[in-house]
Design a protein around this motif. Sequence first.
Motif, mmCIF file in Angstrom:
data_model
loop_
_atom_site.group_PDB
_atom_site.id
_atom_site.type_symbol
_atom_site.label_atom_id
_atom_site.label_comp_id
_atom_site.label_asym_id
_atom_site.label_seq_id
_atom_site.Cartn_x
_atom_site.Cartn_y
_atom_site.Cartn_z
ATOM 1 N N TYR A 145 -1.496 29.864 19.289
ATOM 2 C CA TYR A 145 -2.587 29.381 20.146
ATOM 3 C C TYR A 145 -3.826 28.977 19.332
ATOM 4 C CZ TYR A 145 -4.620 33.906 19.155
ATOM 5 O OH TYR A 145 -5.140 34.979 18.481
ATOM 6 N N TYR A 202 -3.134 23.918 17.440
ATOM 7 C CA TYR A 202 -1.931 23.215 17.899
ATOM 8 C C TYR A 202 -2.304 21.850 18.463
ATOM 9 C CZ TYR A 202 -3.575 24.711 22.505
ATOM 10 O OH TYR A 202 -4.339 24.917 23.613
ATOM 11 N N GLU A 220 -0.642 18.699 21.311
ATOM 12 C CA GLU A 220 0.384 18.451 22.332
ATOM 13 C C GLU A 220 0.839 17.010 22.282
ATOM 14 O OE1 GLU A 220 -1.504 19.927 25.842
ATOM 15 O OE2 GLU A 220 -0.984 21.996 25.315
ATOM 16 N N SER A 251 4.153 21.426 22.966
ATOM 17 C CA SER A 251 3.058 21.938 22.160
ATOM 18 C C SER A 251 3.573 22.282 20.753
ATOM 19 C CB SER A 251 2.515 23.173 22.881
ATOM 20 O OG SER A 251 1.572 23.786 22.087
ATOM 21 N N HIS A 303 2.419 23.994 17.066
ATOM 22 C CA HIS A 303 1.355 24.758 16.402
ATOM 23 C C HIS A 303 1.505 24.775 14.871
ATOM 24 C CE1 HIS A 303 4.029 28.047 15.571
ATOM 25 N NE2 HIS A 303 4.475 27.970 16.812
#
Length: 346
Positions: free
Chosen positions: A248, A251, A253, A258, A260
């Motif tokens: 989290y 990252y 998209e 998603s 990272h």
Amino acid sequence: MNDKLKNIIRVVLLIVILVLIYFSIKSQNTLLENKKISQGIFAMDTYMEIQAYGDTANEAISAAIKEIQRLDALLSTGSDESEVSVLNKNKTGRVSDDYAYLLQRSKGLWESTQGAFDITIYPVMRAWGFSDKDYRVPSDEEINNLLKNTDASKINFDEETNTVLIPENMEVDFGGIAKGYTSDKVAWILKEYKTESALINLGGNVWALGAKPDGSLWKVAIKNPYKKGEYIGVVSVKDKAVITSGGYERYFEKDGESYHHIINPENGKPAKGGLASVTIVSNDATLADGLSTALYVMGMDKAINYWKEYNQEFEAVLCDDLGMIYVTEGLEGYFSSDLEYKIVRK
Ligand code: AMP
Ligand code: MG
């Protein structure tokens, strides 16, 4: 005066002395608390803050900030002049003690994590756009070609001459370990200045030096990987680093997916080990930083087995993809949370 009266006077005197001692300690703590200095700095791509208490806090923090800037200049892959970049270009040369130390620790971590921690993953990171934030999804072919030149064990280091030899097409990035190392150096500098109480926060990588000025433990909150601004729990520590890695943190998209910044060196793709975040608690922040990244790559089962083998060196809080929290047994009584969690035993 009879004996009974004498005894009463003795007890009263003892109580008065104890009360005086209590208030003198309390006022010293208050004095120390009043001598709090804190300073922020933006370095290593993140906001850092040092809070220190005591007479020498000011000088200590100034020296620490200089050290952070020195290490940032040495280790940044974003600058062509950094030692890391120069070595990546020239492939060989004599290196500083900092570079040598980080290289040796990184090679050690590569071995103990069976390649999950690999500083030579850098060209793959770059292909994903994480170095210049120009994000893209590279093809499998591109990734597989780059993976041919990743393997930290192939970097040669001659301890006698501090000379490094990096194979052709291989490049190094200490990004997975540099902040932990920097926080170790900062803690060391603060101790040199006789700082007994400080909180070093390098973008979420925390080093809690000593206890709080009132003698209680520092409380370090662990971010909730699913809910911004919320926490999964708090660890209470003294003289320990608390370092978290999670997908989290950074990252991008693309087409609803998603991606990272923690790469699995086995396939060159963002790690999908079933973990949302890994927090390591240790008195060795360099290790804690390397392991937070590596255990995230490994996934839950391998991470727990790794802890079982090396539990003398660290404790961990693991949050999985379903939001379940696992806490290793050394933190029992030191981790608190409103959420459900399980204690992992040896
Ligand atoms: P951290 O936030 O400590 O987990 O470190 C993440 C950073 O480590 C990334 O931004 C990369 O620079 C680097 N990195 C990514 N994957 C790996 C890996 N498998 N081994 C070592 N370093 C990595
Ligand atoms: Mg790390």
